[in-house]
Scaffold this active site. Structure first.
Site, PDB file in Angstrom:
ATOM      1  N   HIS A 179     -41.802 -28.250  19.903  1.00  0.00           N
ATOM      2  CA  HIS A 179     -42.058 -29.816  19.107  1.00  0.00           C
ATOM      3  C   HIS A 179     -40.196 -29.632  18.139  1.00  0.00           C
ATOM      4  O   HIS A 179     -40.498 -29.001  17.167  1.00  0.00           O
ATOM      5  CB  HIS A 179     -43.024 -29.889  19.225  1.00  0.00           C
TER       6      HIS A 179
ATOM      7  N   HIS B 242     -48.813 -30.218  10.398  1.00  0.00           N
ATOM      8  CA  HIS B 242     -47.625 -30.155   9.279  1.00  0.00           C
ATOM      9  C   HIS B 242     -47.823 -31.158   8.542  1.00  0.00           C
ATOM     10  O   HIS B 242     -47.159 -30.764   7.717  1.00  0.00           O
ATOM     11  CB  HIS B 242     -46.412 -30.469  10.271  1.00  0.00           C
TER      12      HIS B 242
ATOM     13  N   HIS C 137     -36.265 -20.606  14.652  1.00  0.00           N
ATOM     14  CA  HIS C 137     -36.323 -21.556  13.725  1.00  0.00           C
ATOM     15  C   HIS C 137     -36.840 -21.671  12.246  1.00  0.00           C
ATOM     16  O   HIS C 137     -37.784 -21.118  11.945  1.00  0.00           O
ATOM     17  CB  HIS C 137     -36.294 -23.226  13.994  1.00  0.00           C
TER      18      HIS C 137
ATOM     19  N   GLU D 296     -44.371 -20.828  15.130  1.00  0.00           N
ATOM     20  CA  GLU D 296     -45.346 -21.425  15.282  1.00  0.00           C
ATOM     21  C   GLU D 296     -45.359 -20.872  17.164  1.00  0.00           C
ATOM     22  O   GLU D 296     -45.486 -21.278  17.701  1.00  0.00           O
ATOM     23  CB  GLU D 296     -44.302 -22.343  15.586  1.00  0.00           C
TER      24      GLU D 296
HETATM   25  C1  DHB Z   1     -38.183 -29.788  13.100  1.00  0.00           C
HETATM   26  C2  DHB Z   1     -38.492 -28.001  13.909  1.00  0.00           C
HETATM   27  C3  DHB Z   1     -40.753 -27.912  14.385  1.00  0.00           C
HETATM   28  O1  DHB Z   1     -40.684 -27.647  14.390  1.00  0.00           O
HETATM   29  C4  DHB Z   1     -40.461 -29.308  12.763  1.00  0.00           C
HETATM   30  O2  DHB Z   1     -42.374 -28.860  13.076  1.00  0.00           O
HETATM   31  C5  DHB Z   1     -40.277 -30.297  12.638  1.00  0.00           C
HETATM   32  C6  DHB Z   1     -38.952 -30.233  12.038  1.00  0.00           C
HETATM   33  C7  DHB Z   1     -36.762 -28.818  13.397  1.00  0.00           C
HETATM   34  O3  DHB Z   1     -35.986 -28.371  13.748  1.00  0.00           O
HETATM   35  O4  DHB Z   1     -35.883 -30.725  13.104  1.00  0.00           O
HETATM   36 FE    FE Z   2     -43.105 -27.702  14.140  1.00  0.00          FE
END
Ligand code: DHB
Ligand code: FE
Length: 281
Positions: A12, A59, A192, A239
């Site tokens: 997401h 979040h 990420h 996550e």
């Molecule tokens: C991004 C990834 C995420 O899991 C999130 O919650 C908000 C932003 C991103 O890569 O921009």
């Molecule tokens: Fe996220």
């Protein structure tokens, strides 16, 4: 009894909502990401589930840092999406499957999970975007039960504990006195890191090994501590715990699963995006 028919997992990212809103699905940047979804949309069109149990992480929309439950289960008749400050348009409310919510809550508490029950709960991009990706036309033809797992503020639950939670949720679904078809869904990951010295960190080798493990060795990732997972996947890559909960839930439906589809694409925004679909074998 209810039928637990399969599991889905998807990354997401708020920017996905913006791309959908602007119709950028065929744009060269977005096409390799959106091209992953039609096989899953077709599978859902054929299977016609009634309910989605969504493992996701809020979040800061419903839970902020001052009150952060480790595990929280929605028990509302309706879940509203709301502005998170990303500038993406909000989606219409989603209908809750209240009877299954209480079946899951009663089962979890009965198995000694100290959860928070939420009869009023806003849902953020992590809960709404997977539903929009799976059912792009109009409103998703399913009711939902959101299951929130904290991956935002330390201390985080361990992979082992998340696996146990997912398994218990699967058992609750399998024992639900209903003729409805249920899919479990994971929202988040893969690797990420959005901030700090390692911002932009992605670990393709680990992501692919993790995806493979979910097919035939679902407990593989439970060997790692949350700090190991942060090191291997980034502060937000953790996550991927949602994927573990989803796969653990499927163990309640049978000893093995069939992989229906997968996609992996780097990057969208800062994230290595993944998509998997499993059918109960
Ligand atoms: C991004 C990834 C995420 O899991 C999130 O919650 C908000 C932003 C991103 O890569 O921009
Ligand atoms: Fe996220």
């Amino acid at each position: 009894m209810a039928q637990l028919i399969g599991g889905l997992a998807t990354s997401h990212i708020p920017a996905i909502g913006n791309a959908i809103h602007k119709g950028l699905q065929n744009d060269p940047y977005w096409a390799p990401f959106f091209a992953g979804y039609p096989p899953v949309q077709q599978w859902l069109g054929a299977q016609k589930p009634d309910v989605v149990v969504m493992f996701y992480n809020d979040h800061g929309l419903n839970f902020f840092l001052d009150k952060m439950p480790t595990f929280a289960v929605g028990a509302a008749a309706q879940y509203n999406n709301a502005d998170e400050g990303w500038g993406i348009p909000t989606l219409p409310p989603f209908k809750g499957e209240v009877d299954l919510s209480w079946q899951i809550i009663n089962t979890l508490v009965g198995k000694d999970f100290d959860i928070v029950t939420c009869q009023d709960m806003l849902v953020d991009h992590a809960c709404t975007l997977p539903l929009k990706l799976f059912w792009p036309e109009g409103e998703a033809p399913v009711t939902i039960v959101p299951v929130n797992i904290n991956t935002v503020q330390f201390p985080l639950p361990s992979a082992k504990r998340v696996y146990a939670l997912g398994k218990a949720v699967g058992e609750a679904i399998a024992a639900w006195d209903s003729s409805k078809k249920v899919v479990v869904c994971a929202s988040g990951g893969l690797s990420h890191q959005l901030d700090g010295e390692r911002a932009g960190f992605i670990n393709k080798a680990f992501d692919l090994q993790f995806m493979d493990s979910l097919v035939s060795n679902p407990e593989w990732a439970t060997q790692f501590s949350t700090l190991d997972l942060v090191e291997k996947t980034g502060t937000q890559g953790v996550e991927l715990l949602m994927w573990l909960a989803m796969r653990a839930a499927l163990t309640a439906a049978g000893p093995s699963v069939k992989e229906v589809h997968r996609n992996y694409h780097i990057p969208i925004s800062n994230t290595a995006t993944g998509l998997m679909a499993f059918e109960v074998a």
